[in-house]
Design a protein around this motif. Structure first.
Motif, PDB file in Angstrom:
ATOM      1  N   PRO A   1      -5.974  -6.923 -17.970  1.00  0.00           N
ATOM      2  CA  PRO A   1      -5.720  -5.606 -17.959  1.00  0.00           C
ATOM      3  C   PRO A   1      -5.966  -5.304 -16.297  1.00  0.00           C
ATOM      4  O   PRO A   1      -6.062  -3.862 -16.103  1.00  0.00           O
ATOM      5  CB  PRO A   1      -6.714  -4.887 -18.483  1.00  0.00           C
ATOM      6  N   CYS A   2      -5.656  -6.072 -15.381  1.00  0.00           N
ATOM      7  CA  CYS A   2      -5.978  -5.643 -13.857  1.00  0.00           C
ATOM      8  C   CYS A   2      -4.749  -5.002 -13.648  1.00  0.00           C
ATOM      9  O   CYS A   2      -3.528  -5.281 -13.916  1.00  0.00           O
ATOM     10  CB  CYS A   2      -6.091  -6.919 -13.054  1.00  0.00           C
ATOM     11  N   PRO A   3      -5.026  -4.044 -12.739  1.00  0.00           N
ATOM     12  CA  PRO A   3      -3.964  -3.133 -12.168  1.00  0.00           C
ATOM     13  C   PRO A   3      -3.045  -3.959 -11.006  1.00  0.00           C
ATOM     14  O   PRO A   3      -2.885  -3.310  -9.946  1.00  0.00           O
ATOM     15  CB  PRO A   3      -4.590  -1.977 -11.653  1.00  0.00           C
ATOM     16  N   GLN A   4      -2.323  -4.601 -11.721  1.00  0.00           N
ATOM     17  CA  GLN A   4      -1.041  -5.234 -10.694  1.00  0.00           C
ATOM     18  C   GLN A   4      -0.006  -5.061 -11.358  1.00  0.00           C
ATOM     19  O   GLN A   4       0.386  -4.181 -12.392  1.00  0.00           O
ATOM     20  CB  GLN A   4      -1.347  -6.739 -10.896  1.00  0.00           C
ATOM     21  N   LEU A   5       1.211  -5.082 -10.508  1.00  0.00           N
ATOM     22  CA  LEU A   5       2.778  -4.844 -11.016  1.00  0.00           C
ATOM     23  C   LEU A   5       2.972  -5.360 -12.321  1.00  0.00           C
ATOM     24  O   LEU A   5       2.641  -6.353 -12.613  1.00  0.00           O
ATOM     25  CB  LEU A   5       3.483  -5.169  -9.770  1.00  0.00           C
ATOM     26  N   PHE A   6       3.859  -4.594 -12.630  1.00  0.00           N
ATOM     27  CA  PHE A   6       4.746  -5.093 -13.802  1.00  0.00           C
ATOM     28  C   PHE A   6       3.892  -5.462 -15.203  1.00  0.00           C
ATOM     29  O   PHE A   6       3.114  -4.484 -15.608  1.00  0.00           O
ATOM     30  CB  PHE A   6       5.763  -6.161 -13.588  1.00  0.00           C
ATOM     31  N   LEU A   7       4.022  -6.634 -15.835  1.00  0.00           N
ATOM     32  CA  LEU A   7       3.464  -6.829 -17.048  1.00  0.00           C
ATOM     33  C   LEU A   7       1.965  -6.999 -17.041  1.00  0.00           C
ATOM     34  O   LEU A   7       1.127  -6.620 -18.246  1.00  0.00           O
ATOM     35  CB  LEU A   7       3.975  -8.002 -17.571  1.00  0.00           C
ATOM     36  N   ASN A   8       1.244  -7.399 -15.902  1.00  0.00           N
ATOM     37  CA  ASN A   8      -0.082  -7.708 -15.725  1.00  0.00           C
ATOM     38  C   ASN A   8      -0.886  -6.320 -16.088  1.00  0.00           C
ATOM     39  O   ASN A   8      -1.582  -6.023 -16.581  1.00  0.00           O
ATOM     40  CB  ASN A   8      -0.661  -8.176 -14.734  1.00  0.00           C
ATOM     41  N   SER A   9      -0.172  -5.181 -15.441  1.00  0.00           N
ATOM     42  CA  SER A   9      -0.701  -3.879 -15.369  1.00  0.00           C
ATOM     43  C   SER A   9      -0.359  -3.209 -16.980  1.00  0.00           C
ATOM     44  O   SER A   9      -0.904  -2.078 -17.102  1.00  0.00           O
ATOM     45  CB  SER A   9      -0.055  -2.903 -14.332  1.00  0.00           C
TER      46      SER A   9
ATOM     47  N   LYS B   1      24.385   0.446   6.166  1.00  0.00           N
ATOM     48  CA  LYS B   1      23.273   1.009   6.393  1.00  0.00           C
ATOM     49  C   LYS B   1      22.220   0.976   5.370  1.00  0.00           C
ATOM     50  O   LYS B   1      20.921   1.267   5.690  1.00  0.00           O
ATOM     51  CB  LYS B   1      23.532   2.554   6.362  1.00  0.00           C
ATOM     52  N   CYS B   2      22.323   0.186   4.316  1.00  0.00           N
ATOM     53  CA  CYS B   2      21.755  -0.139   3.226  1.00  0.00           C
ATOM     54  C   CYS B   2      20.755  -1.157   3.551  1.00  0.00           C
ATOM     55  O   CYS B   2      21.116  -2.290   4.060  1.00  0.00           O
ATOM     56  CB  CYS B   2      22.360  -0.403   1.972  1.00  0.00           C
ATOM     57  N   ASP B   3      19.467  -1.054   3.519  1.00  0.00           N
ATOM     58  CA  ASP B   3      18.169  -2.007   3.726  1.00  0.00           C
ATOM     59  C   ASP B   3      17.858  -2.369   2.231  1.00  0.00           C
ATOM     60  O   ASP B   3      16.928  -1.653   1.591  1.00  0.00           O
ATOM     61  CB  ASP B   3      17.253  -1.352   4.594  1.00  0.00           C
ATOM     62  N   HIS B   4      18.477  -3.490   1.696  1.00  0.00           N
ATOM     63  CA  HIS B   4      17.992  -3.851   0.336  1.00  0.00           C
ATOM     64  C   HIS B   4      16.535  -4.019   0.355  1.00  0.00           C
ATOM     65  O   HIS B   4      15.965  -3.821  -0.752  1.00  0.00           O
ATOM     66  CB  HIS B   4      18.901  -4.982  -0.069  1.00  0.00           C
ATOM     67  N   GLY B   5      15.972  -4.831   1.275  1.00  0.00           N
ATOM     68  CA  GLY B   5      14.477  -4.944   1.478  1.00  0.00           C
ATOM     69  C   GLY B   5      13.501  -3.637   1.079  1.00  0.00           C
ATOM     70  O   GLY B   5      12.726  -3.656   0.426  1.00  0.00           O
ATOM     71  N   GLU B   6      14.220  -2.744   1.814  1.00  0.00           N
ATOM     72  CA  GLU B   6      13.427  -1.329   1.825  1.00  0.00           C
ATOM     73  C   GLU B   6      13.569  -0.921   0.427  1.00  0.00           C
ATOM     74  O   GLU B   6      12.356  -0.392   0.021  1.00  0.00           O
ATOM     75  CB  GLU B   6      14.059  -0.497   2.896  1.00  0.00           C
ATOM     76  N   ILE B   7      14.632  -0.804  -0.213  1.00  0.00           N
ATOM     77  CA  ILE B   7      15.001  -0.372  -1.484  1.00  0.00           C
ATOM     78  C   ILE B   7      14.189  -1.146  -2.510  1.00  0.00           C
ATOM     79  O   ILE B   7      13.482  -0.602  -3.243  1.00  0.00           O
ATOM     80  CB  ILE B   7      16.283  -0.607  -2.040  1.00  0.00           C
ATOM     81  N   TYR B   8      13.908  -2.398  -2.435  1.00  0.00           N
ATOM     82  CA  TYR B   8      13.036  -3.401  -3.153  1.00  0.00           C
ATOM     83  C   TYR B   8      11.672  -2.826  -3.064  1.00  0.00           C
ATOM     84  O   TYR B   8      10.692  -2.631  -3.965  1.00  0.00           O
ATOM     85  CB  TYR B   8      13.154  -4.605  -3.075  1.00  0.00           C
ATOM     86  N   LYS B   9      11.132  -2.717  -1.891  1.00  0.00           N
ATOM     87  CA  LYS B   9       9.964  -2.157  -1.449  1.00  0.00           C
ATOM     88  C   LYS B   9       9.490  -0.812  -1.954  1.00  0.00           C
ATOM     89  O   LYS B   9       8.521  -0.625  -2.635  1.00  0.00           O
ATOM     90  CB  LYS B   9       9.427  -2.003   0.113  1.00  0.00           C
ATOM     91  N   GLU B  10      10.378   0.018  -2.107  1.00  0.00           N
ATOM     92  CA  GLU B  10      10.385   1.226  -2.666  1.00  0.00           C
ATOM     93  C   GLU B  10      10.117   1.494  -3.933  1.00  0.00           C
ATOM     94  O   GLU B  10       9.403   2.055  -4.796  1.00  0.00           O
ATOM     95  CB  GLU B  10      11.560   2.449  -2.162  1.00  0.00           C
ATOM     96  N   ILE B  11      11.129   0.469  -4.811  1.00  0.00           N
ATOM     97  CA  ILE B  11      10.954   0.313  -6.388  1.00  0.00           C
ATOM     98  C   ILE B  11       9.512  -0.200  -6.666  1.00  0.00           C
ATOM     99  O   ILE B  11       8.897   0.214  -7.678  1.00  0.00           O
ATOM    100  CB  ILE B  11      12.118  -0.458  -6.673  1.00  0.00           C
ATOM    101  N   SER B  12       9.230  -1.301  -5.937  1.00  0.00           N
ATOM    102  CA  SER B  12       7.812  -1.982  -6.107  1.00  0.00           C
ATOM    103  C   SER B  12       6.620  -0.892  -5.905  1.00  0.00           C
ATOM    104  O   SER B  12       5.621  -0.766  -6.872  1.00  0.00           O
ATOM    105  CB  SER B  12       7.595  -3.010  -5.245  1.00  0.00           C
ATOM    106  N   GLU B  13       6.711  -0.112  -4.811  1.00  0.00           N
ATOM    107  CA  GLU B  13       5.528   0.981  -4.665  1.00  0.00           C
ATOM    108  C   GLU B  13       5.817   2.115  -5.945  1.00  0.00           C
ATOM    109  O   GLU B  13       4.489   2.615  -6.186  1.00  0.00           O
ATOM    110  CB  GLU B  13       5.756   1.553  -3.370  1.00  0.00           C
ATOM    111  N   GLU B  14       6.770   2.354  -6.210  1.00  0.00           N
ATOM    112  CA  GLU B  14       6.911   3.720  -7.095  1.00  0.00           C
ATOM    113  C   GLU B  14       6.542   3.094  -8.588  1.00  0.00           C
ATOM    114  O   GLU B  14       5.546   3.551  -9.361  1.00  0.00           O
ATOM    115  CB  GLU B  14       8.354   3.931  -7.278  1.00  0.00           C
ATOM    116  N   ASN B  15       6.803   1.820  -8.864  1.00  0.00           N
ATOM    117  CA  ASN B  15       6.205   1.165 -10.177  1.00  0.00           C
ATOM    118  C   ASN B  15       4.499   1.114  -9.997  1.00  0.00           C
ATOM    119  O   ASN B  15       4.075   1.400 -11.221  1.00  0.00           O
ATOM    120  CB  ASN B  15       6.756  -0.316 -10.312  1.00  0.00           C
ATOM    121  N   LEU B  16       4.247   0.782  -9.029  1.00  0.00           N
ATOM    122  CA  LEU B  16       2.839   0.595  -8.676  1.00  0.00           C
ATOM    123  C   LEU B  16       2.266   2.245  -8.957  1.00  0.00           C
ATOM    124  O   LEU B  16       1.081   2.167  -9.660  1.00  0.00           O
ATOM    125  CB  LEU B  16       2.317   0.071  -7.682  1.00  0.00           C
TER     126      LEU B  16
END
Length: 192
Positions: free
Chosen positions: A7-15, A151-166
């Motif tokens: 139950p630790c607050p990590q990303l995705f399934l662990n959280s 103009k699209c920074d795919h790494g930035e999009i991935y980071k934004e999705i991860s941060e939003e999920n968290l």
């Protein structure tokens, strides 16, 4: 087979702290600690039969969309549709300023043919009725896509999705915490 995740607050399934049970038929039954009540947990975790022998509750079936082992064709189609929509809108704006009679015709055409949001079909019809406008839309669509890719920074999009999920999981966790009583009554609370 049952898997209990921490139950630790990590990303995705662990959280999610989910218990996953796989039946012989390939159907997943999911329990999560983020349900509002114990009754809901029990309803989802047990097989309830109502005379007809059918399963009730949340069931995840392997054959549904979202299983992306091979392709992302649905995502690709959405991207193409979106850039076609943007190209049609851009051409309409250009025609509004430069050629009002053609704008009126194209606006009417789009209004009559875009109800289903099938932009590929719209272009197929447009090529038959007005090839010059169709080519203009197709060139504009390609140009818009090319500018987006640069103009699209795919790494930035991935980071934004991860941060939003968290953030979503953190907010939900804070909603489910029962804070200990500190011994003060509401009348003794200095904030009130």
């Amino acid at each position: 087979m049952a898997v209990a995740l921490s139950p630790c607050p990590q990303l995705f399934l662990n959280s999610l702290s989910a218990n996953i049970h796989r039946s012989i038929r390939g159907i997943l039954h999911l329990n999560t600690s983020f349900l509002d009540s114990i009754a809901q947990k029990k309803r989802l975790s047990t097989r309830s039969r109502k005379g007809n022998g059918k399963l009730h509750g949340l069931i995840v079936v392997n054959e549904l969309g979202g299983q992306y082992e091979d392709t992302f064709n649905d995502v690709k189609l959405e991207i193409i549709n979106y850039f076609t929509f943007k190209a049609v809108r851009t051409v309409l704006e250009q025609l509004y300023e430069l050629n009002p009679p053609q704008y009126i015709w194209f606006y009417s055409f789009v209004s009559n043919n875009a109800e289903s949001k099938d932009w590929k079909r719209l272009l197929q019809i447009l090529v038959k009725e007005n090839q010059e406008l169709a080519e203009r839309v197709m060139i504009t669509r390609l140009s818009l896509y090319g500018r987006w890719i640069k103009k699209c920074d795919h790494g930035e999009i991935y980071k934004e999705i991860s941060e939003e999920n968290l953030k979503l999981m953190r907010d939900r966790l804070l909603e489910t915490i029962i804070w200990p009583f500190d011994g003060t009554s509401p009348s003794q609370d200095p904030k009130i």
